[in-house]
Design a protein around this motif. Structure first.
Motif, PDB file in Angstrom:
ATOM      1  N   LYS A  93       9.564  -3.227   8.126  1.00 28.39           N
ATOM      2  CA  LYS A  93       8.404  -2.455   8.525  1.00 28.39           C
ATOM      3  C   LYS A  93       8.039  -1.452   7.448  1.00 28.39           C
ATOM      4  N   VAL A  94       6.737  -1.315   7.189  1.00 33.00           N
ATOM      5  CA  VAL A  94       6.255  -0.299   6.257  1.00 33.00           C
ATOM      6  C   VAL A  94       5.345   0.659   7.015  1.00 33.00           C
ATOM      7  N   THR A  95       5.327   1.898   6.587  1.00 34.36           N
ATOM      8  CA  THR A  95       4.476   2.896   7.236  1.00 34.36           C
ATOM      9  C   THR A  95       3.353   3.364   6.317  1.00 34.36           C
ATOM     10  N   ASN A  96       3.429   2.981   5.040  1.00 32.09           N
ATOM     11  CA  ASN A  96       2.387   3.361   4.095  1.00 32.09           C
ATOM     12  C   ASN A  96       1.281   2.315   4.104  1.00 32.09           C
ATOM     13  N   GLY A  97       0.055   2.767   3.903  1.00 34.11           N
ATOM     14  CA  GLY A  97      -1.039   1.830   3.843  1.00 34.11           C
ATOM     15  C   GLY A  97      -2.355   2.493   4.169  1.00 34.11           C
ATOM     16  N   PHE A  98      -3.372   1.667   4.461  1.00 34.94           N
ATOM     17  CA  PHE A  98      -4.724   2.205   4.632  1.00 34.94           C
ATOM     18  C   PHE A  98      -5.561   1.202   5.399  1.00 34.94           C
ATOM     19  N   PHE A  99      -6.407   1.731   6.289  1.00 29.24           N
ATOM     20  CA  PHE A  99      -7.419   0.931   6.961  1.00 29.24           C
ATOM     21  C   PHE A  99      -8.775   1.371   6.452  1.00 29.24           C
ATOM     22  N   MET A 100      -9.510   0.446   5.851  1.00 25.36           N
ATOM     23  CA  MET A 100     -10.828   0.760   5.306  1.00 25.36           C
ATOM     24  C   MET A 100     -11.869  -0.059   6.057  1.00 25.36           C
ATOM     25  N   ARG A 101     -12.843   0.634   6.640  1.00 26.07           N
ATOM     26  CA  ARG A 101     -13.958  -0.070   7.261  1.00 26.07           C
ATOM     27  C   ARG A 101     -15.249   0.438   6.645  1.00 26.07           C
ATOM     28  N   LEU A 142      -8.675   1.651  -6.569  1.00 31.68           N
ATOM     29  CA  LEU A 142      -7.946   1.842  -7.828  1.00 31.68           C
ATOM     30  C   LEU A 142      -6.909   2.946  -7.756  1.00 31.68           C
ATOM     31  N   HIS A 143      -7.233   4.037  -7.076  1.00 34.28           N
ATOM     32  CA  HIS A 143      -6.404   5.235  -7.166  1.00 34.28           C
ATOM     33  C   HIS A 143      -5.538   5.495  -5.944  1.00 34.28           C
ATOM     34  N   ARG A 144      -6.018   5.138  -4.776  1.00 34.60           N
ATOM     35  CA  ARG A 144      -5.215   5.409  -3.577  1.00 34.60           C
ATOM     36  C   ARG A 144      -4.280   4.247  -3.255  1.00 34.60           C
ATOM     37  N   PHE A 145      -4.653   3.042  -3.614  1.00 40.30           N
ATOM     38  CA  PHE A 145      -3.850   1.880  -3.281  1.00 40.30           C
ATOM     39  C   PHE A 145      -2.717   1.737  -4.285  1.00 40.30           C
ATOM     40  N   GLN A 146      -1.509   2.061  -3.859  1.00 40.16           N
ATOM     41  CA  GLN A 146      -0.345   1.953  -4.740  1.00 40.16           C
ATOM     42  C   GLN A 146       0.928   2.031  -3.905  1.00 40.16           C
ATOM     43  N   GLY A 147       2.009   1.516  -4.472  1.00 40.10           N
ATOM     44  CA  GLY A 147       3.300   1.558  -3.791  1.00 40.10           C
ATOM     45  C   GLY A 147       3.424   0.488  -2.733  1.00 40.10           C
ATOM     46  N   PHE A 168     -12.657  -5.984  -7.961  1.00 39.31           N
ATOM     47  CA  PHE A 168     -11.779  -5.785  -6.809  1.00 39.31           C
ATOM     48  C   PHE A 168     -10.751  -6.908  -6.712  1.00 39.31           C
ATOM     49  N   LEU A 169     -11.139  -8.136  -7.024  1.00 41.37           N
ATOM     50  CA  LEU A 169     -10.174  -9.243  -7.039  1.00 41.37           C
ATOM     51  C   LEU A 169      -9.045  -8.964  -8.027  1.00 41.37           C
ATOM     52  N   LYS A 170      -9.386  -8.362  -9.157  1.00 44.94           N
ATOM     53  CA  LYS A 170      -8.359  -8.018 -10.145  1.00 44.94           C
ATOM     54  C   LYS A 170      -7.411  -6.955  -9.578  1.00 44.94           C
ATOM     55  N   ILE A 171      -7.941  -6.004  -8.832  1.00 48.95           N
ATOM     56  CA  ILE A 171      -7.094  -4.988  -8.207  1.00 48.95           C
ATOM     57  C   ILE A 171      -6.150  -5.635  -7.200  1.00 48.95           C
ATOM     58  N   ILE A 172      -6.686  -6.522  -6.366  1.00 41.46           N
ATOM     59  CA  ILE A 172      -5.840  -7.239  -5.411  1.00 41.46           C
ATOM     60  C   ILE A 172      -4.742  -7.993  -6.142  1.00 41.46           C
ATOM     61  N   HIS A 173      -5.111  -8.692  -7.205  1.00 47.41           N
ATOM     62  CA  HIS A 173      -4.134  -9.493  -7.945  1.00 47.41           C
ATOM     63  C   HIS A 173      -3.038  -8.619  -8.544  1.00 47.41           C
ATOM     64  N   ASP A 174      -3.414  -7.483  -9.127  1.00 54.40           N
ATOM     65  CA  ASP A 174      -2.421  -6.603  -9.744  1.00 54.40           C
ATOM     66  C   ASP A 174      -1.447  -6.058  -8.705  1.00 54.40           C
ATOM     67  N   LEU A 175      -1.951  -5.649  -7.551  1.00 60.59           N
ATOM     68  CA  LEU A 175      -1.075  -5.120  -6.505  1.00 60.59           C
ATOM     69  C   LEU A 175      -0.251  -6.230  -5.870  1.00 60.59           C
ATOM     70  N   HIS A 176      -0.862  -7.378  -5.652  1.00 61.74           N
ATOM     71  CA  HIS A 176      -0.171  -8.530  -5.074  1.00 61.74           C
ATOM     72  C   HIS A 176       0.937  -9.011  -6.001  1.00 61.74           C
ATOM     73  N   GLY A 178       2.672  -7.374  -8.065  1.00 62.20           N
ATOM     74  CA  GLY A 178       3.793  -6.448  -8.089  1.00 62.20           C
ATOM     75  C   GLY A 178       4.748  -6.632  -6.924  1.00 62.20           C
ATOM     76  N   GLY A 179       4.324  -7.366  -5.911  1.00 64.81           N
ATOM     77  CA  GLY A 179       5.196  -7.682  -4.783  1.00 64.81           C
ATOM     78  C   GLY A 179       5.324  -6.593  -3.741  1.00 64.81           C
ATOM     79  N   ASP A 180       4.569  -5.501  -3.883  1.00 59.12           N
ATOM     80  CA  ASP A 180       4.720  -4.382  -2.961  1.00 59.12           C
ATOM     81  C   ASP A 180       3.527  -4.197  -2.031  1.00 59.12           C
ATOM     82  N   ALA A 181       2.525  -5.061  -2.114  1.00 60.54           N
ATOM     83  CA  ALA A 181       1.314  -4.858  -1.333  1.00 60.54           C
ATOM     84  C   ALA A 181       0.994  -6.082  -0.488  1.00 60.54           C
TER      85      ALA A 181
END
Length: 240
Positions: A93-101, A142-147, A168-176, A178-181
């Protein structure tokens, strides 16, 4: 991957004739297994994809108008009607994250203006209200999505040009990579749906089913329009 399964607590539901349980995909939902770090929900407006995504956010203790666990602010109609009727299964279970609408992003940006004390370091160094709509979305990504975190995004393409959707696809790919998102994204964008490592779940036809990119209406209609624009428009405007 953290979130593994979404289950509807059907024994708690008093009636499947009342909203949101009257939505066909909710009425027929038992369990939805998540098998990819990037998952897309697609379907027509009213199909239930945003309703389910909002319920997941509620169970994650994210603000259901937009934000994370520590973003507390008042906004009209931010209660998730389905939240208490689903169970999330995690490993771990993770508690960090974000809901964006997209539709209530303005309220989130105003909240950040009211509480920020560190020069908007999580948003590119400027108030989100002082950036264009598209720039503010990308600044968030870019700035809030990390860890190590889970990101739940409802129509993030709403303010993004095609070029910014690719960014945005590049941001998804970079975070994905890394295995942490982990991402669960409700979208109408054929560009975002083209992400090569994702699972796509269709919410059309009364049940949730996994579908290939080329099988989505988003791909098929866009492809038909681009390849046969004059023919498509001629048929669309034809008077019966």
């Amino acid at each position: 991957m953290f979130l593994k399964r979404i289950s509807l607590l059907r024994d708690k539901v008093l009636s499947f004739h009342e909203y949101p349980f009257s939505i066909p995909i909710i009425k027929h939902l038992h369990e939805l297994n998540i098998e990819s770090n990037v998952t897309f929900f697609v379907g027509e407006n009213g199909s239930g994809k945003s309703t389910l995504l909002e319920a997941i956010a509620d169970r994650c203790d994210f603000h259901t108008a937009g934000g994370g666990r520590h973003n507390m602010y008042e906004v009209y109609a931010s209660e998730a009607a389905l939240g208490e009727y689903i169970r999330l299964s995690w490993l771990p279970k993770v508690t960090n994250g974000f809901f964006m609408r997209a539709e209530s992003f303005f309220n989130f940006a105003s909240h950040i203006d009211n509480v920020d004390t560190v020069g908007f370091k999580d948003y590119g160094g400027r108030s989100l209200h002082q950036q264009s709509h598209g720039e503010s979305f990308l600044s968030l990504f870019l700035h809030r999505f990390q860890g190590k975190a889970i990101y739940l995004l409802d129509e993030p393409e709403a303010a993004l040009s095609p070029t910014k959707q690719l960014a945005f696809l590049k941001i998804i790919h970079d975070l994905h990579s890394g295995g942490d998102a982990q991402f669960i994204i409700s979208t109408h964008s054929p560009i975002l749906l083209g992400y090569p490592y994702a699972d796509i779940f269709s919410f059309d036809y009364g049940q949730i089913s996994k579908i290939e990119f080329e099988g989505t209406e988003h791909y098929q209609i866009t492809k038909a329009f681009l390849e046969n624009r004059e023919k498509v428009l001629s048929e669309l405007f034809r008077e019966d």
